[in-house]
Design an enzyme around this catalytic site. Structure first.
Site, mmCIF file in Angstrom:
data_model
loop_
_atom_site.group_PDB
_atom_site.id
_atom_site.type_symbol
_atom_site.label_atom_id
_atom_site.label_comp_id
_atom_site.label_asym_id
_atom_site.label_seq_id
_atom_site.Cartn_x
_atom_site.Cartn_y
_atom_site.Cartn_z
ATOM 1 N N LYS A 88 0.871 -1.185 0.000
ATOM 2 C CA LYS A 88 0.000 0.000 0.000
ATOM 3 C C LYS A 88 0.899 1.222 0.000
ATOM 4 O O LYS A 88 1.998 1.201 0.542
ATOM 5 C CB LYS A 88 -0.885 0.036 1.254
ATOM 6 C CG LYS A 88 -2.099 0.917 1.094
ATOM 7 C CD LYS A 88 -3.175 0.194 0.313
ATOM 8 C CE LYS A 88 -4.385 1.032 0.059
ATOM 9 N NZ LYS A 88 -5.505 0.197 -0.401
ATOM 10 N N ASP A 93 -7.115 4.268 -4.524
ATOM 11 C CA ASP A 93 -7.748 4.055 -3.217
ATOM 12 C C ASP A 93 -8.387 5.413 -2.886
ATOM 13 O O ASP A 93 -8.638 6.212 -3.790
ATOM 14 C CB ASP A 93 -6.714 3.621 -2.160
ATOM 15 C CG ASP A 93 -7.374 3.074 -0.883
ATOM 16 O OD1 ASP A 93 -7.781 1.910 -0.879
ATOM 17 O OD2 ASP A 93 -7.492 3.825 0.108
HETATM 18 P P1 NDP Z 1 -12.991 7.554 -2.779
HETATM 19 O O1 NDP Z 1 -11.957 8.572 -2.526
HETATM 20 O O2 NDP Z 1 -13.511 7.375 -4.148
HETATM 21 O O3 NDP Z 1 -14.233 7.783 -1.823
HETATM 22 C C1 NDP Z 1 -14.068 7.802 -0.448
HETATM 23 C C2 NDP Z 1 -15.390 8.162 0.183
HETATM 24 O O4 NDP Z 1 -15.294 7.942 1.577
HETATM 25 C C3 NDP Z 1 -15.754 9.615 -0.010
HETATM 26 O O5 NDP Z 1 -17.136 9.739 -0.031
HETATM 27 C C4 NDP Z 1 -15.128 10.243 1.217
HETATM 28 O O6 NDP Z 1 -15.718 11.464 1.604
HETATM 29 C C5 NDP Z 1 -15.429 9.196 2.253
HETATM 30 N N1 NDP Z 1 -14.428 9.292 3.325
HETATM 31 C C6 NDP Z 1 -13.088 9.245 3.197
HETATM 32 N N2 NDP Z 1 -12.489 9.413 4.376
HETATM 33 C C7 NDP Z 1 -13.489 9.578 5.254
HETATM 34 C C8 NDP Z 1 -13.530 9.793 6.634
HETATM 35 N N3 NDP Z 1 -12.403 9.895 7.355
HETATM 36 N N4 NDP Z 1 -14.749 9.889 7.236
HETATM 37 C C9 NDP Z 1 -15.891 9.803 6.517
HETATM 38 N N5 NDP Z 1 -15.917 9.613 5.187
HETATM 39 C C10 NDP Z 1 -14.742 9.493 4.581
HETATM 40 O O7 NDP Z 1 -12.371 6.171 -2.235
HETATM 41 P P2 NDP Z 1 -12.835 4.687 -2.552
HETATM 42 O O8 NDP Z 1 -14.293 4.632 -2.776
HETATM 43 O O9 NDP Z 1 -11.916 4.139 -3.575
HETATM 44 O O10 NDP Z 1 -12.467 3.955 -1.173
HETATM 45 C C11 NDP Z 1 -13.408 3.792 -0.121
HETATM 46 C C12 NDP Z 1 -12.970 2.653 0.770
HETATM 47 O O11 NDP Z 1 -12.884 1.442 0.007
HETATM 48 C C13 NDP Z 1 -11.586 2.802 1.418
HETATM 49 O O12 NDP Z 1 -11.593 2.181 2.678
HETATM 50 C C14 NDP Z 1 -10.688 2.014 0.491
HETATM 51 O O13 NDP Z 1 -9.508 1.589 1.133
HETATM 52 C C15 NDP Z 1 -11.589 0.860 0.143
HETATM 53 N N6 NDP Z 1 -11.282 0.122 -1.073
HETATM 54 C C16 NDP Z 1 -11.186 0.728 -2.272
HETATM 55 C C17 NDP Z 1 -10.942 -0.006 -3.403
HETATM 56 C C18 NDP Z 1 -10.923 0.609 -4.760
HETATM 57 O O14 NDP Z 1 -10.807 -0.140 -5.726
HETATM 58 N N7 NDP Z 1 -11.033 1.916 -4.913
HETATM 59 C C19 NDP Z 1 -10.722 -1.457 -3.343
HETATM 60 C C20 NDP Z 1 -10.937 -2.023 -2.023
HETATM 61 C C21 NDP Z 1 -11.177 -1.240 -0.951
HETATM 62 P P3 NDP Z 1 -14.896 12.843 1.457
HETATM 63 O O15 NDP Z 1 -15.118 13.252 0.051
HETATM 64 O O16 NDP Z 1 -15.522 13.740 2.452
HETATM 65 O O17 NDP Z 1 -13.448 12.546 1.771
HETATM 66 O O1 2IT Z 2 -7.767 -1.801 -1.007
HETATM 67 C C1 2IT Z 2 -7.704 -2.241 -2.167
HETATM 68 O O2 2IT Z 2 -7.840 -3.438 -2.433
HETATM 69 C C2 2IT Z 2 -7.492 -1.277 -3.254
HETATM 70 N N1 2IT Z 2 -7.431 -0.079 -3.002
HETATM 71 C C3 2IT Z 2 -7.304 -1.755 -4.657
HETATM 72 C C4 2IT Z 2 -5.905 -2.234 -4.877
HETATM 73 C C5 2IT Z 2 -5.555 -2.579 -6.289
HETATM 74 O O3 2IT Z 2 -4.366 -2.837 -6.502
HETATM 75 O O4 2IT Z 2 -6.413 -2.599 -7.165
#
Ligand code: NDP
Ligand code: 2IT
Length: 473
Positions: A152, A192
């Protein structure tokens, strides 16, 4: 005879009970000692401690039953990152002012494949958060069945409120250091929190310029330059596929269920889209300022509005209620008090605390599927499990994102592109295989599926075996 039988029956029960106690005690001693040493060695890294503690509690009985793993000090080795890179990221804003952020890449484990995992840009990023995410990624990637190690990266830089030019300069500066540590067979980053298509584009572009070669280093790339179809959708869709399998164990489906989702970013948008298409009523989205509740539920049009709001205009979720006045916005609150059948936390770590879990349980929620990484605190997980709810940890249910990243790597290596149907079919199969692995290793004596235990043991066995077979490196 009667007495004898009774006695032997009693003896059996007693022996079983005693064995159970010894086992429990041994496990507890092992876990306590291990965690005390880990905390002493990594002080202040509370998210990392939390992630390790959950895994070590699950795998300790397995390790104690396989003393070879004890001798090999597998757990001690698995919690120590193979490499941690921390670096200065200087950049200039549009007014000419200089800023300095901190960059990270934690290369946790390469036993089963090149390091693989996302990059997070968020003001909260620190070493503890990077290490917890890289640790989780190692087991998640093992569960996917694809050959990917765990890593990461990220920075305490927040893209929120920055211009495209500022984000580009930051990404270029970030890569000016990171480029020497990554590569298609070394380490393949992705998105992420705070890192989507725009940021991946800027990082990939700078990487390509510095290396003077086009390789599939980075996944989540644009569709016309090596990206896989369905990678943007994959985490949210995959979480719903996993939830479908969980629901099926109780003869249920998404149809007619009310779903509460947190977040409004990549994972939340596509989890909502798939859940809605599978017949559920999705009633919330949130961001770090508050949540919206739409009692009428999401439609294709409303989800398209949210995608445009968050991904193009880069606005806040509260603006939703201007467009859809029947919805309400709750400033400073999380959505967990809204009555629902299924909850999908898709924002960030520790966003469901015990008090939130109590509300979900009291309101009749029976299924929690994590789209985010470690969104539920340990006491909240314990409450869900005590209530025999369907509960899946992120490392199992959000693995669709990195799985499709793995599929993107395969397509890049073969220099071809699969259709959306082909990718979706493979994603679906991988999520079902992960579900089956959780059932295999997590089913308890009373038939309850402990998905935490199942995911941790299944993910651990493969990495541990690979490490043993590769010697002390
Ligand atoms: P984005 O940046 O696209 O969206 C994040 C969302 O979560 C936003 O709505 C953001 O709001 C909110 N958020 C972030 N930090 C906080 C906080 N401290 N408190 C409340 N809301 C918060 O990220 P992703 O959708 O990609 O990621 C979301 C989650 O999914 C994370 O935990 C990530 O690690 C996990 N994940 C993502 C993957 C991917 O492929 N993208 C794969 C697997 C897991 P704001 O705009 O206010 O920051
Ligand atoms: O938490 C996760 O699995 C991710 N943010 C995606 C990682 C990836 O390499 O696609």
């Amino acid at each position: 005879m009667t007495n004898g039988n009774f006695a032997s029956d009693f003896d059996d029960k007693f022996t079983k009970y005693t064995k159970y106690c010894i086992m429990d005690k041994q496990v507890k001693n092992y876990v306590d000692k291990f965690m005390a040493e880990l905390i002493a060695k990594n002080p202040g890294e509370k998210e990392f401690h939390q992630a390790v503690s959950e895994v070590v509690e699950s795998v300790a009985p397995y390790i104690l039953q396989n003393p070879y793993l004890l001798d090999q000090k597998i757990m001690e080795r698995i919690v120590e990152p193979e490499r941690v890179i921390m670096f200065r990221v200087p950049w200039m804003d549009d007014k000419g002012e200089i800023h300095v952020n901190r960059g990270f890449r934690v290369q946790m484990n390469s036993a089963i494949g090149p390091y693989k995992g996302g990059v997070r840009f968020h003001s909260s990023v620190n070493l503890s958060i990077m290490k917890f995410l890289a640790f989780e990624q190692t087991f998640k990637n093992s569960l996917t069945t694809l050959p990917m190690g765990g890593a990461k990266g990220g920075s305490d830089f927040s893209p929120r409120g920055k211009s495209d030019a500022e984000v580009m300069r930051f990404c270029q500066s970030f890569i000016n250091e990171l480029y020497r540590h990554i590569g298609p067979d070394t380490d393949v980053p992705a998105g992420d929190i705070g890192v989507g298509g725009r940021e991946v584009g800027f990082m990939f572009g700078q990487y390509k310029k510095l290396k003077n070669e086009w390789t599939g280093t980075y996944t989540g790339k644009g569709q016309c330059w090596g990206g896989s179809l369905l990678r943007p959708e994959a985490t949210g869709y995959g979480a719903c596929y996993f939830a479908q399998d969980m629901l099926a164990t109780r003869g249920k489906s998404f149809k007619g269920q009310t779903v509460v989702i947190s977040g409004s970013g990549n994972v939340a948008q596509y989890a909502a889209e798939k859940a809605m298409r599978l017949g559920a009523k999705v009633v919330t989205f949130s961001d770090s300022n508050g949540y919206i509740y739409d009692p009428e539920g999401m439609t294709e049009e409303k989800i398209a509005y949210v995608k445009n709001l968050k991904n193009v205009i880069r606005g806040r979720i509260k603006e939703y209620v201007k467009q859809y006045p029947n919805a309400k916005y709750f400033e400073g609150e999380r959505p967990w008090g809204v009555k629902c059948d299924i909850a999908m936390p898709c924002a960030t770590q520790n966003e469901i605390e015990l008090k939130d879990a109590e509300k979900l349980v009291a309101n009749g929620c029976y299924c929690v599927t994590e789209g985010a990484n470690m969104p539920t605190t340990p006491d909240a997980i314990a409450l869900f499990q005590k209530n025999k709810m369907l509960y899946s940890p992120g490392k199992a249910s959000n693995a669709g994102g990195v799985s499709t990243s793995g599929l993107e790597m395969s397509q890049n290596s073969m220099r071809l592109k699969w259709t959306a149907e082909e990718v979706d079919e493979k994603l679906h199969r991988i999520m079902s295989d992960i579900h089956a692995a959780c059932v295999k290793y997590g089913t308890e004596e009373d038939g309850y599926i402990n998905y935490v235990k199942g995911a941790n043991i299944a993910g651990f066995i493969k990495v541990a075996n690979a490490m043993c077979e590769q010697g002390l490196v």
